[in-house]
Scaffold this motif. Structure first.
Motif, mmCIF file in Angstrom:
data_model
loop_
_atom_site.group_PDB
_atom_site.id
_atom_site.type_symbol
_atom_site.label_atom_id
_atom_site.label_comp_id
_atom_site.label_asym_id
_atom_site.label_seq_id
_atom_site.Cartn_x
_atom_site.Cartn_y
_atom_site.Cartn_z
ATOM 1 N N VAL A 136 27.543 43.281 33.668
ATOM 2 C CA VAL A 136 28.469 42.566 33.528
ATOM 3 C C VAL A 136 28.331 41.668 32.037
ATOM 4 O O VAL A 136 29.468 41.376 31.682
ATOM 5 N N ASN A 148 33.556 44.074 30.989
ATOM 6 C CA ASN A 148 34.292 43.580 32.125
ATOM 7 C C ASN A 148 34.557 44.633 32.979
ATOM 8 O O ASN A 148 35.177 45.510 32.760
ATOM 9 N N TYR A 173 38.521 44.334 34.386
ATOM 10 C CA TYR A 173 39.707 44.092 33.435
ATOM 11 C C TYR A 173 39.327 44.768 32.211
ATOM 12 O O TYR A 173 38.500 44.764 31.634
ATOM 13 N N GLU A 230 36.478 35.343 32.576
ATOM 14 C CA GLU A 230 37.024 36.718 32.440
ATOM 15 C C GLU A 230 36.232 37.936 33.321
ATOM 16 O O GLU A 230 36.726 38.597 33.902
ATOM 17 N N LYS A 231 34.910 37.175 33.293
ATOM 18 C CA LYS A 231 33.891 38.421 34.097
ATOM 19 C C LYS A 231 33.687 38.187 35.490
ATOM 20 O O LYS A 231 33.501 39.046 36.389
ATOM 21 N N ARG A 232 33.730 36.900 35.684
ATOM 22 C CA ARG A 232 33.469 36.731 37.262
ATOM 23 C C ARG A 232 34.522 36.028 38.257
ATOM 24 O O ARG A 232 34.385 35.959 39.480
ATOM 25 N N PRO A 284 41.695 36.182 39.822
ATOM 26 C CA PRO A 284 41.845 37.278 39.039
ATOM 27 C C PRO A 284 42.409 36.746 37.738
ATOM 28 O O PRO A 284 43.089 35.799 37.436
ATOM 29 N N VAL A 285 42.001 37.388 36.684
ATOM 30 C CA VAL A 285 42.452 37.098 35.371
ATOM 31 C C VAL A 285 44.043 37.000 35.101
ATOM 32 O O VAL A 285 44.401 36.216 34.338
#
Lengths: 185, 155
Positions: A35, A39, A42, B65-67, B94-95
């Motif tokens: 990570v 990403n 997404y 964004e990542k988690r 969620p993004v």
């Protein structure tokens, strides 16, 4: 021996049952393990362009002016000004960030990674509720498959022969690494 | 008969998902507070709300964004927002929640971190992540304000 027969039957059948989830957890495990570098959920693309600077000072006239200069027809879901010089427009999976004085625009488009997103959500137990118990059951099954796997074969390749060495290596790997991590890294 | 049952299940699933699509997506624990506190009110006197449970609402303007472990909620006043932070994995936002409305409940926290503590944290983070850290880049302490998230509803 009767117990080995049952051991092998259960090892085989539970093994079949956990194949699907093992693939999900394995692939997702690799994805989320990195990570820091990417990403896993997404695909985020950024595009840059420049429009004429925005002259309006109030939010709604500023939004209207930005829509006109960006040639956007639909109204955004919402807008936001994090500071005096920035205007953000939110659309479905797309955000426009406009630098008001210069007219520099960053368009950020977000897309879920198909299948991988769902796998990661299940792996990280995002759904919670019943999935928590399914995941627990899966984890228990994995332990069961691992332990019964030790006794599938007998003889030279079984747990009393080569199996003992390989199992020891497998157990030592995390132990040795953890000691290295604590004292030498 | 089998085909009819199959079609019935598909129709049932379709209506279930359609009904779910319109409702708010829930994260974490159920909301317990009824009264919404304006973010601008909290930010005006943050020390007054330290340690208190609050319910806020607003537009999600940013997401981890990542988690998916935090969201930034726009205030009712211009140029203000407040972070709603959760422990990794407790809730995953969620993004694509950006731009959506949220009602979020949690414990408000205000933390003053000294320059020395920031340098210490930076060094530790650099060691763990393998990134470079320039202690000279830290010139003063920081005040962190956020809501430690308990539950949220995104619509």
């Amino acid at each position: 021996m009767k117990w080995r027969k049952w051991n092998n039957i259960l090892h085989r059948d539970i093994g079949y049952l956990v194949v699907g989830l093992t693939i999900v957890y394995g692939i997702s495990g690799i994805a989320v393990n990195h990570v820091q570098d990417w990403n896993p959920n997404y695909n985020i693309e950024k595009e840059f362009l420049t429009i004429e600077p925005l002259a309006a000072t109030e939010r709604q006239p500023m939004v209207d002016e930005a829509l006109k200069k960006l040639n956007l027809d639909g109204q955004p879901k919402d807008s936001f000004r994090p500071d005096e010089e920035t205007l953000q427009l939110f659309y479905e999976n797309k955000t426009y960030s406009i630098d008001v004085p210069t007219g520099n625009v960053m368009i950020e488009t977000t897309q879920q990674r198909r299948v991988l997103f769902e796998m990661n959500q299940l792996h990280l137990n995002a759904p919670k509720e019943a999935w928590t118990y399914i995941a627990d059951l899966y984890a228990f099954s994995l332990v069961f498959v691992a332990v019964t796997g030790l006794f599938v074969l007998k003889g030279k390749t079984g747990i009393t022969g080569r199996g003992a060495w390989l199992t020891t290596i497998g157990v030592l790997l995390p132990v040795v690494y953890w000691i290295y991590y604590l004292y030498w890294s | 008969m089998k085909r009819l049952t199959f079609i019935g299940i598909i129709i049932l699933l379709f209506f279930t998902f359609t009904a779910m699509a319109g409702s708010a997506k829930k994260y974490g624990k159920a909301l317990t507070l009824k009264r919404v506190t304006k973010i601008s009110t909290i930010l005006e006197k943050p020390e007054k709300y330290h340690g208190k449970k609050v319910l806020v609402e607003g537009t999600i303007v940013d997401v981890c964004e990542k988690r998916g472990c935090w969201i930034e909620i726009a205030s009712d006043k211009e140029f203000e927002s407040l972070r709603f932070k959760v422990e990794d994995g407790v809730m995953t936002f969620p993004v694509d929640a950006k731009g959506k409305k949220v009602r979020a409940e949690g414990k408000f926290s205000l933390e003053v971190v000294s320059k020395e503590e920031l340098i210490e944290q930076g060094k530790k983070h650099a060691k763990e992540s393998g990134e470079e850290f320039d202690a000279a880049s830290i010139t003063e302490g920081k005040t962190y304000i956020q809501i430690d998230g308990l539950g949220a509803e995104v619509k």
